[in-house]
Design a protein around this motif. Sequence first.
Motif, PDB file in Angstrom:
ATOM      1  N   SER A 109       0.818  -1.208   0.000  1.00 59.50           N
ATOM      2  CA  SER A 109       0.000   0.000   0.000  1.00 59.50           C
ATOM      3  C   SER A 109       0.854   1.260   0.000  1.00 59.50           C
ATOM      4  CB  SER A 109      -0.925   0.013   1.216  1.00 59.50           C
ATOM      5  OG  SER A 109      -1.855  -1.030   1.123  1.00 59.50           O
ATOM      6  N   LYS A 110       1.936   1.247   0.756  1.00 51.07           N
ATOM      7  CA  LYS A 110       2.821   2.419   0.797  1.00 51.07           C
ATOM      8  C   LYS A 110       3.433   2.677  -0.570  1.00 51.07           C
ATOM      9  CE  LYS A 110       4.017   2.159   5.673  1.00 51.07           C
ATOM     10  NZ  LYS A 110       5.076   1.921   6.650  1.00 51.07           N
ATOM     11  N   THR A 111       3.906   1.613  -1.223  1.00 51.10           N
ATOM     12  CA  THR A 111       4.503   1.759  -2.551  1.00 51.10           C
ATOM     13  C   THR A 111       3.453   2.202  -3.559  1.00 51.10           C
ATOM     14  OG1 THR A 111       6.071   0.016  -2.020  1.00 51.10           O
ATOM     15  CG2 THR A 111       5.815   0.568  -4.335  1.00 51.10           C
ATOM     16  N   ARG A 112       2.300   1.570  -3.537  1.00 46.78           N
ATOM     17  CA  ARG A 112       1.233   1.885  -4.482  1.00 46.78           C
ATOM     18  C   ARG A 112       0.775   3.334  -4.345  1.00 46.78           C
ATOM     19  NH1 ARG A 112      -2.318  -1.907  -3.039  1.00 46.78           N
ATOM     20  NH2 ARG A 112      -1.257  -3.429  -4.335  1.00 46.78           N
ATOM     21  N   ALA A 113       0.663   3.813  -3.132  1.00 47.32           N
ATOM     22  CA  ALA A 113       0.208   5.188  -2.910  1.00 47.32           C
ATOM     23  C   ALA A 113       1.188   6.195  -3.494  1.00 47.32           C
ATOM     24  CB  ALA A 113       0.012   5.440  -1.424  1.00 47.32           C
ATOM     25  N   LYS A 114       2.475   5.942  -3.329  1.00 43.37           N
ATOM     26  CA  LYS A 114       3.482   6.869  -3.867  1.00 43.37           C
ATOM     27  C   LYS A 114       3.407   6.943  -5.386  1.00 43.37           C
ATOM     28  CE  LYS A 114       6.716   6.250  -0.067  1.00 43.37           C
ATOM     29  NZ  LYS A 114       7.996   5.685   0.359  1.00 43.37           N
ATOM     30  N   VAL A 115       3.224   5.810  -6.035  1.00 44.33           N
ATOM     31  CA  VAL A 115       3.175   5.775  -7.495  1.00 44.33           C
ATOM     32  C   VAL A 115       1.857   6.349  -8.014  1.00 44.33           C
ATOM     33  CG1 VAL A 115       3.151   4.232  -9.495  1.00 44.33           C
ATOM     34  CG2 VAL A 115       4.772   3.834  -7.647  1.00 44.33           C
ATOM     35  N   GLU A 116       0.746   5.994  -7.386  1.00 41.54           N
ATOM     36  CA  GLU A 116      -0.550   6.434  -7.872  1.00 41.54           C
ATOM     37  C   GLU A 116      -0.752   7.938  -7.730  1.00 41.54           C
ATOM     38  OE1 GLU A 116      -3.555   4.060  -6.050  1.00 41.54           O
ATOM     39  OE2 GLU A 116      -3.072   2.302  -7.254  1.00 41.54           O
ATOM     40  N   HIS A 117      -0.140   8.556  -6.728  1.00 37.37           N
ATOM     41  CA  HIS A 117      -0.261  10.005  -6.591  1.00 37.37           C
ATOM     42  C   HIS A 117       0.388  10.723  -7.766  1.00 37.37           C
ATOM     43  CE1 HIS A 117      -1.394   9.285  -2.346  1.00 37.37           C
ATOM     44  NE2 HIS A 117      -2.120  10.357  -2.586  1.00 37.37           N
ATOM     45  N   VAL A 118       1.519  10.221  -8.224  1.00 34.34           N
ATOM     46  CA  VAL A 118       2.203  10.841  -9.363  1.00 34.34           C
ATOM     47  C   VAL A 118       1.334  10.741 -10.611  1.00 34.34           C
ATOM     48  CG1 VAL A 118       4.210  10.700 -10.875  1.00 34.34           C
ATOM     49  CG2 VAL A 118       4.479  10.388  -8.415  1.00 34.34           C
ATOM     50  N   PHE A 119       0.839   9.544 -10.905  1.00 39.25           N
ATOM     51  CA  PHE A 119       0.017   9.365 -12.097  1.00 39.25           C
ATOM     52  C   PHE A 119      -1.303  10.111 -11.978  1.00 39.25           C
ATOM     53  CE2 PHE A 119       2.833   5.701 -12.759  1.00 39.25           C
ATOM     54  CZ  PHE A 119       3.213   5.965 -14.064  1.00 39.25           C
ATOM     55  N   GLY A 120      -1.864  10.168 -10.788  1.00 42.04           N
ATOM     56  CA  GLY A 120      -3.095  10.916 -10.588  1.00 42.04           C
ATOM     57  C   GLY A 120      -2.902  12.390 -10.854  1.00 42.04           C
ATOM     58  N   PHE A 121      -1.789  12.940 -10.383  1.00 41.92           N
ATOM     59  CA  PHE A 121      -1.495  14.350 -10.630  1.00 41.92           C
ATOM     60  C   PHE A 121      -1.341  14.606 -12.120  1.00 41.92           C
ATOM     61  CE2 PHE A 121       1.563  17.738 -11.383  1.00 41.92           C
ATOM     62  CZ  PHE A 121       0.977  18.782 -10.712  1.00 41.92           C
ATOM     63  N   MET A 122      -0.583  13.741 -12.799  1.00 44.23           N
ATOM     64  CA  MET A 122      -0.370  13.935 -14.234  1.00 44.23           C
ATOM     65  C   MET A 122      -1.677  13.797 -15.002  1.00 44.23           C
ATOM     66  SD  MET A 122       3.154  12.007 -15.022  1.00 44.23           S
ATOM     67  CE  MET A 122       4.714  12.608 -14.419  1.00 44.23           C
ATOM     68  N   ASP A 123      -2.511  12.875 -14.597  1.00 38.97           N
ATOM     69  CA  ASP A 123      -3.770  12.653 -15.294  1.00 38.97           C
ATOM     70  C   ASP A 123      -4.733  13.814 -15.088  1.00 38.97           C
ATOM     71  OD1 ASP A 123      -5.704  11.302 -16.782  1.00 38.97           O
ATOM     72  OD2 ASP A 123      -6.541  10.338 -15.006  1.00 38.97           O
ATOM     73  N   MET A 124      -4.856  14.279 -13.859  1.00 36.52           N
ATOM     74  CA  MET A 124      -5.850  15.300 -13.559  1.00 36.52           C
ATOM     75  C   MET A 124      -5.412  16.713 -13.959  1.00 36.52           C
ATOM     76  SD  MET A 124      -8.277  13.501 -12.500  1.00 36.52           S
ATOM     77  CE  MET A 124      -9.425  14.674 -11.842  1.00 36.52           C
ATOM     78  N   SER A 125      -4.154  17.045 -13.763  1.00 32.25           N
ATOM     79  CA  SER A 125      -3.750  18.424 -14.000  1.00 32.25           C
ATOM     80  C   SER A 125      -3.060  18.640 -15.345  1.00 32.25           C
ATOM     81  CB  SER A 125      -2.827  18.904 -12.885  1.00 32.25           C
ATOM     82  OG  SER A 125      -1.633  18.168 -12.899  1.00 32.25           O
ATOM     83  N   MET A 126      -2.428  17.619 -15.879  1.00 29.95           N
ATOM     84  CA  MET A 126      -1.694  17.802 -17.124  1.00 29.95           C
ATOM     85  C   MET A 126      -2.274  16.995 -18.277  1.00 29.95           C
ATOM     86  SD  MET A 126       2.292  18.068 -16.034  1.00 29.95           S
ATOM     87  CE  MET A 126       2.489  16.682 -14.950  1.00 29.95           C
ATOM     88  N   LYS A 127      -3.406  16.351 -18.058  1.00 26.92           N
ATOM     89  CA  LYS A 127      -4.022  15.502 -19.092  1.00 26.92           C
ATOM     90  C   LYS A 127      -3.000  14.528 -19.658  1.00 26.92           C
ATOM     91  CE  LYS A 127      -7.815  17.992 -18.945  1.00 26.92           C
ATOM     92  NZ  LYS A 127      -7.864  18.423 -17.568  1.00 26.92           N
ATOM     93  N   GLY A 128      -2.226  13.920 -18.770  1.00 22.78           N
ATOM     94  CA  GLY A 128      -1.056  13.159 -19.175  1.00 22.78           C
ATOM     95  C   GLY A 128      -1.286  11.756 -19.660  1.00 22.78           C
ATOM     96  N   MET A 129      -2.455  11.209 -19.481  1.00 24.05           N
ATOM     97  CA  MET A 129      -2.629   9.824 -19.869  1.00 24.05           C
ATOM     98  C   MET A 129      -2.939   9.678 -21.356  1.00 24.05           C
ATOM     99  SD  MET A 129      -1.925   8.134 -17.239  1.00 24.05           S
ATOM    100  CE  MET A 129      -0.921   9.327 -16.398  1.00 24.05           C
ATOM    101  N   TYR A 130      -3.081  10.792 -22.053  1.00 24.80           N
ATOM    102  CA  TYR A 130      -3.372  10.745 -23.476  1.00 24.80           C
ATOM    103  C   TYR A 130      -2.272  11.479 -24.223  1.00 24.80           C
ATOM    104  CZ  TYR A 130      -7.832   9.443 -21.517  1.00 24.80           C
ATOM    105  OH  TYR A 130      -8.798   8.820 -20.796  1.00 24.80           O
TER     106      TYR A 130
END
Length: 66
Positions: free
Chosen positions: A15-36
């Motif tokens: 959970s600790k590892t997953r949370a660190k990684v998911e926060h980065v991708f969540g930020f990129m997805d929500m604020s920078m439209k990074g998943m596309y």
Amino acid sequence: MPLTAAQIASNTLKSKTRAKVEHVFGFMDMSMKGMYIHNMGIKRSKAVIGLMNLVYKMLRKIQLAM
């Protein structure tokens, strides 16, 4: 069926590892439209991803400095 102590410890570590990684991708997805990424060619895509990572790190540094 309740979890054993070993399973609880394993879940905590994951959970600790997953949370660190998911926060980065969540930020990129929500604020920078990074998943596309719509680019022609792997080199351009790598450059865009590299720039996104750079921007994330810069914004994270500013956030931590406050």
